[in-house]
Design a protein around this motif. Structure first.
Motif, PDB file in Angstrom:
ATOM      1  N   LEU A 155       5.465  50.068  26.558  1.00  0.00           N
ATOM      2  CA  LEU A 155       4.535  50.098  28.012  1.00  0.00           C
ATOM      3  C   LEU A 155       4.850  48.387  28.374  1.00  0.00           C
ATOM      4  N   ARG A 156       4.156  48.042  27.702  1.00  0.00           N
ATOM      5  CA  ARG A 156       3.964  46.379  28.260  1.00  0.00           C
ATOM      6  C   ARG A 156       4.901  45.729  28.117  1.00  0.00           C
ATOM      7  N   VAL A 157       5.822  45.024  27.177  1.00  0.00           N
ATOM      8  CA  VAL A 157       7.047  45.046  27.739  1.00  0.00           C
ATOM      9  C   VAL A 157       7.707  45.441  28.875  1.00  0.00           C
ATOM     10  N   LEU A 158       7.906  47.094  29.551  1.00  0.00           N
ATOM     11  CA  LEU A 158       8.364  47.637  30.343  1.00  0.00           C
ATOM     12  C   LEU A 158       7.687  46.862  31.943  1.00  0.00           C
ATOM     13  N   ALA A 159       6.112  46.783  32.049  1.00  0.00           N
ATOM     14  CA  ALA A 159       4.921  45.902  33.254  1.00  0.00           C
ATOM     15  C   ALA A 159       5.934  44.645  33.032  1.00  0.00           C
TER      16      ALA A 159
END
Length: 71
Positions: free
Chosen positions: A19-23
């Motif tokens: 989720l962090r990478v996608l954000a």
């Protein structure tokens, strides 16, 4: 900005690192698209045409799954 990321089966990605990478990727893409769009419009490109060009560019991206062995 998107806060949920659906997988192919409809379930949502829940891994915090993913989720962090996608954000981060989404924020970076937004900044880059904003710069590209602004530059084009300031140089005289029609806004509607630039939006169409950007959409077509995204639609033309090949799937990273293409040619991937089933397994």
């Amino acid at each position: 900005m998107t806060t949920t990321w659906p997988q192919a089966d409809g379930s949502l990605i829940s891994c915090r690192e993913k989720l962090r990478v996608l954000a981060d990727n989404q924020a970076e893409l937004h900044t880059m698209l904003r710069d590209v769009f602004d530059d084009a419009v300031l140089m005289g490109v029609d806004e509607g045409e630039m939006r169409r060009i950007l959409i077509e560019t995204i639609q033309a991206l090949p799937s990273p799954n293409r040619g991937k062995a089933a397994g």
